[in-house]
Structures are given as structure tokens and as C-alpha cells.
Enzyme design. Structure first.
Site: not given
Length: 313
Positions: A276, A228
Site C-alpha cells: 500500500h 482498494r
């Protein structure tokens, strides 16, 4: 038995419904909508649905997340406090993470960017070869995904260090642990040239890789973040890349996604960005995993992947 699919993406809703219906032919699997009145036993989604959803679903036994990370789900005030949350465990993501991280590292080691520049300049100039023994890898986070990435590096002959919340012992890996104290974290960083960040986002891991931490990596180190964005302090990474202490970074996750157009990460010559995509949820095997856990729960058996809300994963 009824299962309600409340994914935010309509196309994913259809695919999840079809996959779960195939895996659990005796179950009634349906998609949530504003007019839905049927009461379900289990729900599955990526993010927490509305308060209205939970008000209309009072008999839920568990909520299944369609992802491995659950920090945004747990942060929602809509999610009932007593409702068990169960996250995905791998389901095809580990292999994707491993190829992403190993491939990125090999590009650095084999100096592919330098050879690309030479190609553009039509210059033939072999560069000095690199020994993988000089590229120790540090995996921060030894969950299901982290262990697979570590094993992939070890299989290629890399020296692998692992860091986790509690003490572990894995063949071919030097393990460090949070329970060992601050000294263990410093020793882990000092032994690492390629840092792979793979831990969940929790209050303890947020901003963990600030300037002080990154400066403890050996000179000319590299950073891969597939966890993250909030684990890594943006300005600290940029400062150490600019100073030359760090040689490069590959970033797949960011504090704000999509990454704002004016963010310096886009234009920094030592940073490589992907949107991502290091590991995406593969619905087929994921639905198979969810279905197996539902069958176990229906039989009164315990299942893995139940989120400890006090830990955040």
C-alpha cells in the site's frame, strides 16, 4: 478559529499540526487528547475518532480526511451524520500513482522479469520487442488521480481507455461510462490489455472485478490494483492467472492489510506485491490544500472534495 488534529499516528499528528499552523498562522491548531476541552471549528484525521471526541466537539463545521479514500471513515458510527466530510484531492498523490502504474506496465512490456531470469542463468538472449500499440490501457475510475494516470500513459503513446460513473470526454482517451449500461463495461474490458483499477470503494464497485469481468479482458492481460482490495475478487484473479488468460498482476491494496502470511498472493509467480505504497499522503502540499479550503469555508465559499455520502466519495 481553532483546528483540532486527531490523527491516529502521534508522529503524523505533530507534523500535521506544524504544517497547518504554518499555513494558517492566525489559527489555533492543537492535537486531540483525552483531557482536551477546547472546542474546535475544524477537525482533521485519517479515521473517525471516538464518540467522546465528537461529544466534546459539538461546533465542528467540517471534518477533513487525510486521505483520498473515505470508505472506512464513512462506515464509522461515531461520525455525526450531518457533519460535512472533505477528502484530499491529489496533493501530490497523482504523480506517485502515475509513476507506479506506468513503471509497472513498462516492466511488463520490456520483459524485465524475463531478463532477470536470464541474468541469473547467465544467458544472453534478446527477446522479441513489443509495440506499445498492442498494449491498450484501461483506467477504471477517472477522478483526479485516474485522470493523471491516464494522461501519463497517453503521453508515452499508449492507447488509453477510461471508465467512469458518468460520461466524460478527455483528449486522447476513449471514454466509457456506467450510464451507458452494461454494454459499455464489457466494451471497456474487451478493449483493455492493462487494467488499472483506480475507483473508490462503494457498494457499486465492491467485487466489481469478479471472474466474469476479468475474463472479458483480452488474453494475456495484466491487472494493476491501486484502489482498494475489495474491488477485486482474489479467487477470480488467481483462477485466471492459473488458466493463463491473465499474464500478471501488480497489487498494492488488499482486502486484509497487512496481507496474511498464508495468502497465495505472496507466492504466485505472476503477482507482484507492494504494501500500500503506490501513493502516500505528502503532508506539506496536503496541509496547503486543507488550509486553502478552510479559508474558503470561512469566507462562505463552496469548496471541492466534499464527500457525497450517498455515493461514498
Amino acid at each position: 478559529m481553532r483546528i483540532i488534529v486527531a490523527h491516529h499516528n502521534p508522529a503524523s499528528c505533530e507534523r500535521w499540526r506544524n504544517a497547518l499552523a504554518h499555513e494558517l498562522p492566525d489559527a489555533e491548531v492543537f492535537i486531540w487528547n483525552d483531557a482536551e476541552t477546547r472546542k474546535a471549528d475544524y477537525a482533521i484525521a485519517w479515521a473517525a475518532p471516538s464518540q467522546e471526541f465528537f461529544a466534546r466537539q459539538p461546533r465542528l463545521k467540517a471534518f477533513f480526511s487525510t486521505g483520498a479514500g473515505v470508505e472506512k471513515l464513512l462506515a464509522s458510527s461515531n461520525l455525526p451524520v450531518a457533519l460535512p466530510v472533505i477528502r484530499l484531492e491529489d496533493a501530490g498523490m497523482g504523480a506517485q500513482m502515475a509513476t507506479y502504474c506506468v513503471g509497472t506496465a513498462l516492466n511488463w512490456i520490456r520483459q524485465r522479469d524475463e531478463y532477470a531470469k536470464q541474468q541469473q542463468a547467465k544467458r544472453w538472449q534478446p527477446l522479441p520487442g513489443e509495440d506499445m500499440a498492442d498494449w491498450p490501457v484501461g483506467i477504471f475510475g477517472l477522478g483526479v488521480l485516474g485522470r493523471q494516470v491516464a494522461e501519463a500513459f497517453a503521453a508515452l503513446g499508449f492507447s488509453v481507455n477510461g471508465y467512469s460513473r458518468s460520461i466524460h470526454s478527455f483528449p486522447g482517451m476513449r471514454c466509457f461510462a456506467e450510464s451507458g449500461g452494461a454494454g459499455d463495461f464489457s466494451a471497456f474490458l474487451a478493449a483493455t490489455r492493462i487494467l488499472v483499477i483506480l475507483a473508490p470503494l462503494t457498494p457499486q464497485t465492491r467485487d466489481r472485478f469478479d471472474r466474469s469481468a476479468l475474463a472479458q479482458l483480452v488474453p494475456n492481460s495484466y491487472v494493476i490494483n491501486v484502489a482498494r482490495g475489495e474491488l477485486l475478487v482474489d479467487d477470480a484473479l488467481l483462477a485466471l492467472l492459473d488458466s493463463g488468460h491473465l499474464a500478471g498482476a501488480a497489487l498494492d491494496v488488499f482486502r486484509q492489510e497487512p496481507l496474511p502470511p498464508d495468502h497465495r498472493f505472496w507466492t504466485h509467480p505472476a503477482i507482484r506485491i507492494t504494501p500500500h505504497v503506490s501513493a502516500i499522503t505528502v503532508i506539506g502540499p496536503s496541509a496547503h490544500q486543507v488550509a486553502a479550503k478552510i479559508r474558503s469555508l470561512e469566507q462562505g465559499a463552496a469548496v471541492s472534495g466534499v464527500v457525497d455520502r450517498s455515493r461514498g466519495y
